[in-house]
Design a protein around this motif. Sequence first.
Motif, short mmCIF file in Angstrom:
data_model
loop_
_atom_site.label_atom_id
_atom_site.label_comp_id
_atom_site.label_asym_id
_atom_site.label_seq_id
_atom_site.Cartn_x
_atom_site.Cartn_y
_atom_site.Cartn_z
N GLY A 60 3.70 -11.12 3.25
CA GLY A 60 3.14 -11.22 1.92
C GLY A 60 4.11 -11.87 0.95
O GLY A 60 5.31 -11.98 1.20
N CYS A 61 3.57 -12.33 -0.17
CA CYS A 61 4.39 -12.89 -1.26
C CYS A 61 4.20 -12.02 -2.50
O CYS A 61 3.21 -11.32 -2.65
N GLN A 62 5.19 -12.09 -3.39
CA GLN A 62 5.18 -11.21 -4.55
C GLN A 62 4.06 -11.55 -5.53
O GLN A 62 3.53 -10.66 -6.20
N ASP A 63 3.69 -12.81 -5.64
CA ASP A 63 2.64 -13.23 -6.56
C ASP A 63 1.39 -13.57 -5.77
O ASP A 63 1.28 -14.64 -5.17
N ILE A 64 0.43 -12.66 -5.74
CA ILE A 64 -0.77 -12.88 -4.94
C ILE A 64 -1.68 -13.93 -5.57
O ILE A 64 -2.62 -14.40 -4.91
N THR A 65 -1.42 -14.30 -6.82
CA THR A 65 -2.26 -15.30 -7.47
C THR A 65 -1.69 -16.71 -7.31
O THR A 65 -2.32 -17.68 -7.73
N ALA A 66 -0.50 -16.83 -6.72
CA ALA A 66 0.12 -18.14 -6.58
C ALA A 66 -0.71 -19.02 -5.63
O ALA A 66 -1.21 -18.55 -4.60
N SER A 113 -0.97 -11.48 9.68
CA SER A 113 -0.42 -11.32 8.32
C SER A 113 0.07 -9.91 8.12
O SER A 113 -0.46 -8.96 8.72
N ILE A 114 1.07 -9.77 7.27
CA ILE A 114 1.58 -8.46 6.88
C ILE A 114 1.32 -8.27 5.39
O ILE A 114 1.62 -9.16 4.59
N CYS A 115 0.74 -7.15 5.03
CA CYS A 115 0.51 -6.79 3.63
C CYS A 115 -0.33 -7.88 2.94
O CYS A 115 -1.39 -8.25 3.42
N THR A 116 0.16 -8.41 1.82
CA THR A 116 -0.62 -9.40 1.07
C THR A 116 -0.56 -10.79 1.69
O THR A 116 -1.09 -11.74 1.11
N THR A 137 -7.74 -6.72 6.53
CA THR A 137 -7.24 -5.72 5.60
C THR A 137 -6.04 -6.27 4.85
O THR A 137 -5.50 -7.33 5.20
N THR A 138 -5.63 -5.55 3.82
CA THR A 138 -4.44 -5.89 3.05
C THR A 138 -3.98 -4.60 2.36
O THR A 138 -4.56 -3.53 2.58
N HIS A 139 -2.95 -4.68 1.54
CA HIS A 139 -2.48 -3.50 0.82
C HIS A 139 -3.60 -2.96 -0.07
O HIS A 139 -4.28 -3.72 -0.76
N TRP A 140 -3.79 -1.64 -0.05
CA TRP A 140 -4.90 -1.04 -0.82
C TRP A 140 -4.84 -1.39 -2.29
O TRP A 140 -5.88 -1.54 -2.96
N SER A 195 -2.58 -6.77 8.49
CA SER A 195 -2.11 -5.39 8.33
C SER A 195 -2.15 -5.00 6.87
O SER A 195 -2.19 -5.84 5.97
N ALA A 196 -2.09 -3.70 6.65
CA ALA A 196 -2.00 -3.16 5.29
C ALA A 196 -0.55 -3.28 4.80
O ALA A 196 0.24 -4.05 5.34
N GLY A 197 -0.21 -2.51 3.79
CA GLY A 197 1.08 -2.69 3.14
C GLY A 197 2.27 -2.12 3.88
O GLY A 197 2.15 -1.19 4.68
N ALA A 198 3.42 -2.70 3.59
CA ALA A 198 4.74 -2.19 3.98
C ALA A 198 4.82 -1.77 5.44
O ALA A 198 4.77 -2.59 6.34
N SER A 199 4.95 -0.45 5.70
CA SER A 199 5.20 0.01 7.06
C SER A 199 4.04 -0.25 8.00
O SER A 199 4.22 -0.21 9.23
N ALA A 200 2.84 -0.56 7.48
CA ALA A 200 1.74 -0.92 8.37
C ALA A 200 2.05 -2.21 9.11
O ALA A 200 1.49 -2.46 10.19
N GLY A 201 2.94 -3.03 8.55
CA GLY A 201 3.37 -4.22 9.27
C GLY A 201 4.10 -3.87 10.55
O GLY A 201 4.00 -4.59 11.55
#
Length: 325
Positions: A78-84, A106-109, A126-129, A159-165
């Motif tokens: 994932g990247c910090q800015d999901i709108t980028a 993919s991991i998280c976002t 899926t992605t981070h909730w 995957s979902a967020g963080a440790s789900a990766g």
Amino acid sequence: MNSRRAPTVAVLALPGVNAFDLATAMEVFAKATLPGGGPAYRILVCSPAEIVDAGPVRIVTEHAMERLAEADTIVVPGCQDITAEVPGDVCAALRAALHAGTRIASICTGAFILAAAGLLDGRRATTHWLAADAFRAAFPAVQLDPDVLYVDEGQLLTSAGASAGIDLCLHMVGRDHGAAVAADAARMAVAPLHRDGGQAQFIPRNTVAARGIGQHNKLDDVLAWIEREAHRDLGLGDIAARAAVSARTLNRRFQAETGQSPMQWLTGVRIRHAQQLLESGTDGVEHIGRQVGFGSPANFREQFRRLTGVTPQQYRNTFRRLKVS
């Protein structure tokens, strides 16, 4: 996979990459070993730039985007800015890889990047909730499931967020090399090979700040009252009386402002209170159910599992492990 060499995993490091997501893929795949002691994977970190911004750190990468073509698996953190905006050459490279039969995860976002490339249309993902609403709005053609830890669609995985990766990477190791290699990789990561439930158990339930609540709307007072009185034997009539409106009007306002009925909201508050007690206390499950307002242990367990995806005891065990680690 090519049996004559360790399969190649290429981790895509875009500007603004989440360092944790990037490190997750590198660590799990790099430390996976075959029964004979050899490496289970060859790892490449590929980027459109030699130096990548990753929040408070800068990462120097060795491989250009062209090396993605060598990969058996591409992992997109994932990247910090999901709108980028995702660069066109990145989208093109991912589409070409998919067409060539490369597995892409993919991991998280990072799911936002796959979706922007058009890879997830018509597929389950899926992605981070916390980013679920933004994802649905941006990519309505994707079948988003925000409650699970990861989704395996064969060639495409998210995957979902963080440790789900970590869960997803271990799952791929197991797919590639079998349960024994995956279990060894899990031990190296000090992580369970399989976790009960999904990320639904980590989503905050019916807090006053949710869905814009708390911004001086008509339900503020009654929501605060429910928060205090949820342990009592409350019915729809009790809540309507507190709000000084008819049950019909109350239902309409709740649906408009929370997306739920009053009783659904009340149940969510009780489950959140139970989660807090399960995380921090030692009282038995049945006692906690009564304490937060459920009339029977069976109903408590049923509602808890429905909303979180796990039993109360599984939830308690999960958070006990988190505290230990």
